[in-house]
Design a protein around this motif. Structure first.
Motif, PDB file in Angstrom:
ATOM      1  N   LYS A   3       3.643  -0.230   2.406  1.00  0.00           N
ATOM      2  CA  LYS A   3       2.878   1.083   2.881  1.00  0.00           C
ATOM      3  C   LYS A   3       2.410   1.819   1.511  1.00  0.00           C
ATOM      4  O   LYS A   3       2.866   2.375   1.017  1.00  0.00           O
ATOM      5  CB  LYS A   3       3.867   2.126   4.112  1.00  0.00           C
ATOM      6  CG  LYS A   3       3.905   2.163   5.426  1.00  0.00           C
ATOM      7  CD  LYS A   3       4.656   2.846   6.100  1.00  0.00           C
ATOM      8  CE  LYS A   3       4.849   2.419   7.239  1.00  0.00           C
ATOM      9  NZ  LYS A   3       5.926   3.898   7.694  1.00  0.00           N
ATOM     10  N   VAL A   4       1.554   2.781   1.579  1.00  0.00           N
ATOM     11  CA  VAL A   4       1.229   3.672   0.367  1.00  0.00           C
ATOM     12  C   VAL A   4       1.867   5.069   0.677  1.00  0.00           C
ATOM     13  O   VAL A   4       0.902   5.440   1.977  1.00  0.00           O
ATOM     14  CB  VAL A   4      -0.130   3.867   0.239  1.00  0.00           C
ATOM     15  CG1 VAL A   4      -0.606   4.565  -1.267  1.00  0.00           C
ATOM     16  CG2 VAL A   4      -0.995   2.434   0.233  1.00  0.00           C
ATOM     17  N   LYS A   5       3.263   4.911   0.043  1.00  0.00           N
ATOM     18  CA  LYS A   5       3.350   6.884   0.499  1.00  0.00           C
ATOM     19  C   LYS A   5       2.513   7.696  -0.435  1.00  0.00           C
ATOM     20  O   LYS A   5       2.071   7.023  -1.454  1.00  0.00           O
ATOM     21  CB  LYS A   5       4.731   6.734  -0.358  1.00  0.00           C
ATOM     22  CG  LYS A   5       5.591   5.739   0.119  1.00  0.00           C
ATOM     23  CD  LYS A   5       7.048   5.705  -0.328  1.00  0.00           C
ATOM     24  CE  LYS A   5       7.639   4.733   0.662  1.00  0.00           C
ATOM     25  NZ  LYS A   5       9.160   4.607   0.297  1.00  0.00           N
ATOM     26  N   THR A   6       3.087   8.864  -0.270  1.00  0.00           N
ATOM     27  CA  THR A   6       2.515  10.351  -1.418  1.00  0.00           C
ATOM     28  C   THR A   6       3.410  10.452  -1.854  1.00  0.00           C
ATOM     29  O   THR A   6       4.424  10.249  -1.901  1.00  0.00           O
ATOM     30  CB  THR A   6       2.793  11.503   0.258  1.00  0.00           C
ATOM     31  OG1 THR A   6       1.201  10.718   1.545  1.00  0.00           O
ATOM     32  CG2 THR A   6       1.790  12.798  -0.357  1.00  0.00           C
ATOM     33  N   LYS A   7       3.114  10.961  -2.745  1.00  0.00           N
ATOM     34  CA  LYS A   7       3.261  11.542  -4.291  1.00  0.00           C
ATOM     35  C   LYS A   7       4.124  12.827  -3.510  1.00  0.00           C
ATOM     36  O   LYS A   7       3.642  13.329  -3.758  1.00  0.00           O
ATOM     37  CB  LYS A   7       2.411  11.354  -5.431  1.00  0.00           C
ATOM     38  CG  LYS A   7       1.963   9.828  -6.253  1.00  0.00           C
ATOM     39  CD  LYS A   7       2.801   9.402  -6.917  1.00  0.00           C
ATOM     40  CE  LYS A   7       2.552   8.338  -7.430  1.00  0.00           C
ATOM     41  NZ  LYS A   7       3.835   7.199  -8.665  1.00  0.00           N
ATOM     42  N   LYS A  60      -6.305  10.622  -4.257  1.00  0.00           N
ATOM     43  CA  LYS A  60      -6.071   9.368  -4.538  1.00  0.00           C
ATOM     44  C   LYS A  60      -3.925   8.818  -3.907  1.00  0.00           C
ATOM     45  O   LYS A  60      -3.650   8.548  -3.365  1.00  0.00           O
ATOM     46  CB  LYS A  60      -6.024   8.253  -5.588  1.00  0.00           C
ATOM     47  CG  LYS A  60      -6.224   6.928  -5.518  1.00  0.00           C
ATOM     48  CD  LYS A  60      -6.368   6.188  -7.210  1.00  0.00           C
ATOM     49  CE  LYS A  60      -5.680   6.686  -8.203  1.00  0.00           C
ATOM     50  NZ  LYS A  60      -5.935   6.048  -8.861  1.00  0.00           N
ATOM     51  N   HIS A  63      -3.289  11.139   0.630  1.00  0.00           N
ATOM     52  CA  HIS A  63      -3.046  10.582   1.645  1.00  0.00           C
ATOM     53  C   HIS A  63      -3.134  11.638   2.981  1.00  0.00           C
ATOM     54  O   HIS A  63      -2.054  11.202   3.555  1.00  0.00           O
ATOM     55  CB  HIS A  63      -1.963   9.011   1.724  1.00  0.00           C
ATOM     56  CG  HIS A  63      -2.255   7.726   0.787  1.00  0.00           C
ATOM     57  ND1 HIS A  63      -3.317   7.639   0.574  1.00  0.00           N
ATOM     58  CD2 HIS A  63      -1.914   7.733  -0.189  1.00  0.00           C
ATOM     59  CE1 HIS A  63      -3.404   6.382  -0.774  1.00  0.00           C
ATOM     60  NE2 HIS A  63      -2.511   7.515  -0.983  1.00  0.00           N
TER      61      HIS A  63
END
Length: 63
Positions: A3-7, A60, A63
């Motif tokens: 999964k691409v996590k939110t910073k 970017k 998300h």
């Protein structure tokens, strides 16, 4: 694919407006304020819409 996590830092510093633009705070207002002009400090209150280049980078990570 993971999964691409939110910073977390981006989540705390920026907000998205209803139209999809990115809102952020001003820089240079945390310390050494005695050396900065009053006009600069007054202008740095609140927040502003960031430029397109920065907005694309922030989006970017949001998300």
């Amino acid at each position: 694919m993971p999964k691409v996590k939110t910073k977390s830092s981006v989540k705390k510093r920026f907000k998205k407006t209803a139209t999809g633009k990115i809102k952020g705070g001003y820089s240079y207002k945390r310390h050494l304020l005695i050396n900065k002009p009053k006009k600069m400090k007054r202008k740095a209150r609140g927040c502003h819409v960031v430029c397109e280049v920065v907005a694309n980078i922030v989006k970017k990570f949001m998300h």
